[in-house]
Design an enzyme around this catalytic site. Structure first.
Site, mmCIF file in Angstrom:
data_model
loop_
_atom_site.group_PDB
_atom_site.id
_atom_site.type_symbol
_atom_site.label_atom_id
_atom_site.label_comp_id
_atom_site.label_asym_id
_atom_site.label_seq_id
_atom_site.Cartn_x
_atom_site.Cartn_y
_atom_site.Cartn_z
ATOM 1 N N TYR A 1 -1.953 -2.885 -11.054
ATOM 2 C CA TYR A 1 -2.016 -2.613 -9.607
ATOM 3 C C TYR A 1 -1.172 -3.612 -8.814
ATOM 4 O O TYR A 1 -0.464 -3.235 -7.877
ATOM 5 C CB TYR A 1 -3.482 -2.646 -9.150
ATOM 6 C CG TYR A 1 -3.661 -2.528 -7.660
ATOM 7 C CD1 TYR A 1 -3.580 -1.289 -7.015
ATOM 8 C CD2 TYR A 1 -3.911 -3.650 -6.876
ATOM 9 C CE1 TYR A 1 -3.746 -1.187 -5.633
ATOM 10 C CE2 TYR A 1 -4.078 -3.554 -5.503
ATOM 11 C CZ TYR A 1 -3.994 -2.320 -4.877
ATOM 12 O OH TYR A 1 -4.140 -2.227 -3.513
ATOM 13 N N LYS B 1 0.637 3.407 -2.991
ATOM 14 C CA LYS B 1 -0.531 4.267 -3.253
ATOM 15 C C LYS B 1 -0.168 5.756 -3.227
ATOM 16 O O LYS B 1 -0.747 6.558 -3.941
ATOM 17 C CB LYS B 1 -1.629 3.980 -2.214
ATOM 18 C CG LYS B 1 -2.248 2.597 -2.379
ATOM 19 C CD LYS B 1 -3.133 2.197 -1.213
ATOM 20 C CE LYS B 1 -3.771 0.837 -1.471
ATOM 21 N NZ LYS B 1 -4.375 0.214 -0.310
ATOM 22 N N SER C 1 0.792 -1.235 0.000
ATOM 23 C CA SER C 1 0.000 0.000 0.000
ATOM 24 C C SER C 1 0.829 1.292 0.000
ATOM 25 O O SER C 1 0.292 2.362 -0.274
ATOM 26 C CB SER C 1 -0.918 0.034 1.218
ATOM 27 O OG SER C 1 -2.100 -0.666 0.945
ATOM 28 N N VAL D 1 1.070 -3.868 3.756
ATOM 29 C CA VAL D 1 0.926 -5.152 4.456
ATOM 30 C C VAL D 1 2.160 -6.050 4.403
ATOM 31 O O VAL D 1 2.190 -7.077 5.073
ATOM 32 C CB VAL D 1 -0.286 -5.983 3.984
ATOM 33 C CG1 VAL D 1 -1.592 -5.376 4.440
ATOM 34 C CG2 VAL D 1 -0.260 -6.212 2.502
ATOM 35 N N TYR E 1 -4.124 3.340 7.714
ATOM 36 C CA TYR E 1 -5.419 2.640 7.701
ATOM 37 C C TYR E 1 -6.334 3.215 8.781
ATOM 38 O O TYR E 1 -6.256 4.413 9.087
ATOM 39 C CB TYR E 1 -5.240 1.125 7.899
ATOM 40 C CG TYR E 1 -4.206 0.482 7.035
ATOM 41 C CD1 TYR E 1 -4.229 0.617 5.649
ATOM 42 C CD2 TYR E 1 -3.203 -0.297 7.588
ATOM 43 C CE1 TYR E 1 -3.286 -0.014 4.856
ATOM 44 C CE2 TYR E 1 -2.250 -0.929 6.790
ATOM 45 C CZ TYR E 1 -2.302 -0.772 5.437
ATOM 46 O OH TYR E 1 -1.363 -1.384 4.654
HETATM 47 N N1 GLN Z 1 -2.736 -2.659 2.758
HETATM 48 C C1 GLN Z 1 -1.990 -3.048 1.767
HETATM 49 O O1 GLN Z 1 -0.778 -2.983 1.789
HETATM 50 C C2 GLN Z 1 -2.773 -3.667 0.676
HETATM 51 C C3 GLN Z 1 -1.985 -3.859 -0.580
HETATM 52 C C4 GLN Z 1 -2.337 -5.155 -1.248
HETATM 53 N N2 GLN Z 1 -1.588 -5.272 -2.456
HETATM 54 C C5 GLN Z 1 -3.827 -5.244 -1.487
HETATM 55 O O2 GLN Z 1 -4.333 -4.671 -2.392
HETATM 56 O O3 GLN Z 1 -4.523 -5.915 -0.767
#
Ligand code: GLN
Length: 306
Positions: A190, A66, A63, A260, A242
């Site tokens: 993605y 992003k 994430s 994550v 988050y």
């Molecule tokens: N929170 C994350 O790091 C989520 C990224 C992960 N690639 C997903 O889309 O679930």
């Protein structure tokens, strides 16, 4: 005590929290990470770096990517276009939740830091094909890190095979006109973006560019406009950790984005970037030891922006 030695001691203290968390396993290729790993780099806007732990160990951005795609897409498309498709409000929900896509009217993701919003942002990367869009994104990341960065094929493939929740977010958004085109192509892009791999020095360097209002501390080049760097840091504060972004703002108080795989990119405005890797996660999905480490550092160096 030198900063370098203090950092080593704080890492040892924070590592003791790793057993209270758990490595992500919903992306199968992430499940074999070592929960006891903990590494950090602090990269100052004066282009100096300090590190502790296994700072050269590579991990995937997940994430954290992003923030990077958001910066690229904002510079390419402008604020009006981007924010016509994705909102600016925190959700208080888990990062992969679909709930508010339905209840928010008109249906659009609430912010670019949750999966739905990030998918909508990745959809806006300029290019006619997945390859063109990917080349554009990875070139940008190479500029930010100053390194030849690439992605981990196993992690990207593993996520693509299992990304049914993200698939459903995409189909929902396609139905409501937030995205157009081929959903599988968007997921390929993605999942590659999430699987971009680097070490915590590279991550700290990217954080330092944001901390330095978009100026590269190494080359002096303006890689991100000041305005876009400001918008990204604001999202990092309000939604970057988050649904525990509020608690993090109180306990640490700096713009930060987690992933994550256990990475955290921090950005202390006007001071430094931070790259952390600690794959054992707390219940919302943030690095448990990494968050503790940031609490210790923020208290020690008075980093909170509030
Ligand atoms: N929170 C994350 O790091 C989520 C990224 C992960 N690639 C997903 O889309 O679930």
């Amino acid at each position: 005590m030198s900063d370098q030695k203090l950092l080593g001691e704080l890492v040892d203290i924070a590592r003791a929290f790793a057993p209270y968390g758990k490595v992500a396993d919903y992306i199968p290729a992430l499940s074999n990470q070592n929960p006891d790993d903990l590494a950090i780099c602090i990269y100052s806007i004066g282009n100096e770096s300090y590190y502790a732990g296994d700072h050269l160990k590579k991990f995937t951005l997940q994430s954290i990517s992003k923030v990077i795609t958001l910066a690229l897409v904002l510079m390419d498309n402008g604020e009006d276009e981007v924010f016509s498709k994705v909102g600016m409000e925190p959700t208080g929900d888990p990062f992969n939740s679909i709930a508010k896509l339905e209840t928010n009217k008109p249906s659009k993701p609430l912010n670019p830091m949750i999966n739905a919003g990030a998918l909508a942002v990745t959809h806006m990367i300029k290019g006619d094909t997945v390859i063109e869009k990917w080349d554009r994104l990875i070139e940008f990341i190479c500029h930010l890190t100053g390194q030849q960065v690439t992605y981990n094929e196993d992690v990207a493939y593993s996520e693509l095979q299992t990304a049914n929740l993200n698939r459903s977010l995409c189909y929902f958004m396609k139905q409501h006109g937030v995205i157009t085109g081929n959903v599988e192509d968007l997921l390929v892009l993605y999942t590659k973006q999430c699987a971009v791999e680097m070490n915590c020095v590279d991550l700290a360097k990217m954080g330092a560019v944001f901390a330095n209002d978009g100026l590269d501390p190494e080359s002096g080049r303006q890689l991100i406009t000041k305005d876009v760097a400001r918008i990204c840091k604001t999202f990092m504060v309000t939604c970057g950790m988050y649904n525990s972004s509020g608690e993090f703002a109180i306990k640490v108080g700096i713009p930060a984005k987690s992933g994550v795989s256990g990475g955290i990119m921090g950005s202390v405005p006007g001071k430094c970037g931070i790259g952390i890797f600690g794959p054992s996660l707390d219940e919302v999905g943030n690095s448990i030891a990494g968050t503790k480490l940031l609490e210790g550092l923020s208290a020690k160096y008075s980093w909170s922006i509030f």
